[in-house]
Write a protein that holds these residues in place. Structure first.
Motif, PDB file in Angstrom:
ATOM      1  N   GLN A 241       0.825  -1.206   0.000  1.00  0.00           N
ATOM      2  CA  GLN A 241       0.000   0.000   0.000  1.00  0.00           C
ATOM      3  C   GLN A 241       0.858   1.255   0.000  1.00  0.00           C
ATOM      4  N   ASP A 242       1.930   1.245   0.775  1.00  0.00           N
ATOM      5  CA  ASP A 242       2.837   2.397   0.789  1.00  0.00           C
ATOM      6  C   ASP A 242       3.479   2.607  -0.573  1.00  0.00           C
ATOM      7  N   ASN A 243       3.902   1.522  -1.214  1.00  0.00           N
ATOM      8  CA  ASN A 243       4.498   1.632  -2.546  1.00  0.00           C
ATOM      9  C   ASN A 243       3.480   2.122  -3.565  1.00  0.00           C
ATOM     10  N   LEU A 244       2.232   1.688  -3.449  1.00  0.00           N
ATOM     11  CA  LEU A 244       1.198   2.163  -4.359  1.00  0.00           C
ATOM     12  C   LEU A 244       0.943   3.640  -4.144  1.00  0.00           C
ATOM     13  N   HIS A 245       0.952   4.075  -2.883  1.00  0.00           N
ATOM     14  CA  HIS A 245       0.757   5.491  -2.583  1.00  0.00           C
ATOM     15  C   HIS A 245       1.896   6.320  -3.194  1.00  0.00           C
ATOM     16  N   LYS A 246       3.129   5.834  -3.085  1.00  0.00           N
ATOM     17  CA  LYS A 246       4.269   6.524  -3.692  1.00  0.00           C
ATOM     18  C   LYS A 246       4.121   6.582  -5.201  1.00  0.00           C
ATOM     19  N   ALA A 247       3.646   5.473  -5.784  1.00  0.00           N
ATOM     20  CA  ALA A 247       3.465   5.428  -7.235  1.00  0.00           C
ATOM     21  C   ALA A 247       2.386   6.399  -7.679  1.00  0.00           C
ATOM     22  N   GLU A 248       1.308   6.508  -6.906  1.00  0.00           N
ATOM     23  CA  GLU A 248       0.246   7.458  -7.244  1.00  0.00           C
ATOM     24  C   GLU A 248       0.761   8.882  -7.151  1.00  0.00           C
ATOM     25  N   GLN A 249       1.604   9.168  -6.157  1.00  0.00           N
ATOM     26  CA  GLN A 249       2.159  10.503  -6.027  1.00  0.00           C
ATOM     27  C   GLN A 249       3.114  10.821  -7.176  1.00  0.00           C
ATOM     28  N   ALA A 250       3.798   9.802  -7.681  1.00  0.00           N
ATOM     29  CA  ALA A 250       4.720  10.000  -8.801  1.00  0.00           C
ATOM     30  C   ALA A 250       3.978  10.054 -10.131  1.00  0.00           C
TER      31      ALA A 250
ATOM     32  N   SER B 181       5.686  -3.657  -7.213  1.00  0.00           N
ATOM     33  CA  SER B 181       4.596  -3.604  -6.231  1.00  0.00           C
ATOM     34  C   SER B 181       3.267  -3.303  -6.908  1.00  0.00           C
ATOM     35  N   VAL B 182       3.276  -2.378  -7.865  1.00  0.00           N
ATOM     36  CA  VAL B 182       2.045  -2.043  -8.586  1.00  0.00           C
ATOM     37  C   VAL B 182       1.545  -3.256  -9.359  1.00  0.00           C
ATOM     38  N   GLU B 183       2.457  -3.967 -10.028  1.00  0.00           N
ATOM     39  CA  GLU B 183       2.055  -5.157 -10.773  1.00  0.00           C
ATOM     40  C   GLU B 183       1.527  -6.246  -9.833  1.00  0.00           C
ATOM     41  N   THR B 184       2.149  -6.386  -8.679  1.00  0.00           N
ATOM     42  CA  THR B 184       1.679  -7.364  -7.701  1.00  0.00           C
ATOM     43  C   THR B 184       0.283  -7.013  -7.217  1.00  0.00           C
ATOM     44  N   LEU B 185       0.061  -5.728  -6.946  1.00  0.00           N
ATOM     45  CA  LEU B 185      -1.271  -5.304  -6.513  1.00  0.00           C
ATOM     46  C   LEU B 185      -2.314  -5.526  -7.603  1.00  0.00           C
ATOM     47  N   ARG B 186      -1.950  -5.259  -8.835  1.00  0.00           N
ATOM     48  CA  ARG B 186      -2.895  -5.495  -9.940  1.00  0.00           C
ATOM     49  C   ARG B 186      -3.229  -6.979 -10.051  1.00  0.00           C
TER      50      ARG B 186
ATOM     51  N   ALA C 270      -6.849  -8.763  -9.457  1.00  0.00           N
ATOM     52  CA  ALA C 270      -7.465  -9.654 -10.438  1.00  0.00           C
ATOM     53  C   ALA C 270      -7.798 -10.998  -9.804  1.00  0.00           C
ATOM     54  N   ASP C 271      -6.927 -11.478  -8.922  1.00  0.00           N
ATOM     55  CA  ASP C 271      -7.191 -12.749  -8.239  1.00  0.00           C
ATOM     56  C   ASP C 271      -8.417 -12.636  -7.334  1.00  0.00           C
ATOM     57  N   VAL C 272      -8.585 -11.491  -6.703  1.00  0.00           N
ATOM     58  CA  VAL C 272      -9.742 -11.294  -5.828  1.00  0.00           C
ATOM     59  C   VAL C 272     -11.019 -11.219  -6.646  1.00  0.00           C
ATOM     60  N   GLN C 273     -10.948 -10.579  -7.810  1.00  0.00           N
ATOM     61  CA  GLN C 273     -12.135 -10.460  -8.648  1.00  0.00           C
ATOM     62  C   GLN C 273     -12.524 -11.800  -9.261  1.00  0.00           C
ATOM     63  N   HIS C 274     -11.556 -12.630  -9.570  1.00  0.00           N
ATOM     64  CA  HIS C 274     -11.810 -13.939 -10.178  1.00  0.00           C
ATOM     65  C   HIS C 274     -11.115 -15.020  -9.356  1.00  0.00           C
ATOM     66  N   PRO C 275     -11.627 -15.344  -8.160  1.00  0.00           N
ATOM     67  CA  PRO C 275     -10.910 -16.280  -7.284  1.00  0.00           C
ATOM     68  C   PRO C 275     -10.897 -17.717  -7.781  1.00  0.00           C
ATOM     69  N   TYR C 276     -11.799 -18.090  -8.667  1.00  0.00           N
ATOM     70  CA  TYR C 276     -11.880 -19.479  -9.094  1.00  0.00           C
ATOM     71  C   TYR C 276     -11.267 -19.711 -10.462  1.00  0.00           C
ATOM     72  N   ALA C 277     -10.658 -18.705 -11.045  1.00  0.00           N
ATOM     73  CA  ALA C 277      -9.995 -18.875 -12.328  1.00  0.00           C
ATOM     74  C   ALA C 277      -8.724 -19.684 -12.111  1.00  0.00           C
ATOM     75  N   SER C 278      -8.430 -20.585 -13.026  1.00  0.00           N
ATOM     76  CA  SER C 278      -7.281 -21.465 -12.838  1.00  0.00           C
ATOM     77  C   SER C 278      -5.966 -20.710 -12.940  1.00  0.00           C
ATOM     78  N   SER C 279      -5.816 -19.874 -13.957  1.00  0.00           N
ATOM     79  CA  SER C 279      -4.591 -19.081 -14.098  1.00  0.00           C
ATOM     80  C   SER C 279      -4.946 -17.771 -14.787  1.00  0.00           C
ATOM     81  N   PRO C 280      -5.165 -16.698 -14.041  1.00  0.00           N
ATOM     82  CA  PRO C 280      -5.614 -15.445 -14.624  1.00  0.00           C
ATOM     83  C   PRO C 280      -4.573 -14.803 -15.528  1.00  0.00           C
ATOM     84  N   THR C 281      -3.301 -15.088 -15.375  1.00  0.00           N
ATOM     85  CA  THR C 281      -2.290 -14.457 -16.207  1.00  0.00           C
ATOM     86  C   THR C 281      -2.148 -15.140 -17.559  1.00  0.00           C
ATOM     87  N   SER C 282      -2.631 -16.386 -17.700  1.00  0.00           N
ATOM     88  CA  SER C 282      -2.455 -17.102 -18.952  1.00  0.00           C
ATOM     89  C   SER C 282      -3.714 -17.123 -19.813  1.00  0.00           C
TER      90      SER C 282
END
Length: 126
Positions: free
Chosen positions: A60-69, A81-86, A90-102
């Motif tokens: 969250q702190d890194n995202l806040h820094k990124a938003e300020q930048a 950190s931003v990519e991890t949060l994204r 996505a995992d929270v929005q689609h918790p039952y998807a087998s592999s959201p990145t693929s």
């Protein structure tokens, strides 16, 4: 942790044997070992939860820094950190998807079509 040596343990065992007797001593040892095991598990659980909360706070702190930048010219650690949060979002929005990145774009449009018309898919499943 308690800094109890061998001779202290022997003394505790002798006192326990005298006080409890040979019949009840094994039962008492079993109960104490269960309590110690439960305490260790609880301490491990608390430690894991604290580590997870600290990691979330750092993200969250890194995202806040990124938003300020302005999300431009970010350092590699902030970008990660931003990519991890994204990805976590996505995992929270689609918790039952087998592999959201693929997933492919075709699969995404197909799932969007089925999400907009659930009545057509539910009638064919019956």
């Amino acid at each position: 942790m308690f800094d109890i040596g061998f001779w202290e343990l022997v003394l505790i065992a002798v006192i326990g044997l005298v006080v409890l007797g040979p019949e009840r001593l094994p039962i008492a040892i079993r109960n104490v070992s269960r309590w110690v095991g439960a305490a260790k598990r609880m301490a491990g659980s608390v430690r894991d939860e604290l580590e997870q909360e600290l990691k979330i706070k750092e993200l969250q702190d890194n995202l806040h820094k990124a938003e300020q930048a302005g999300m431009k010219n970010l350092s590699p650690e902030l970008q990660e950190s931003v990519e991890t949060l994204r990805q976590r979002a996505a995992d929270v929005q689609h918790p039952y998807a087998s592999s959201p990145t693929s997933t492919t774009a075709a699969h995404d449009t197909e799932s969007a079509d089925t999400a907009t018309s659930p009545s057509s898919t539910s009638s064919t499943d019956k």
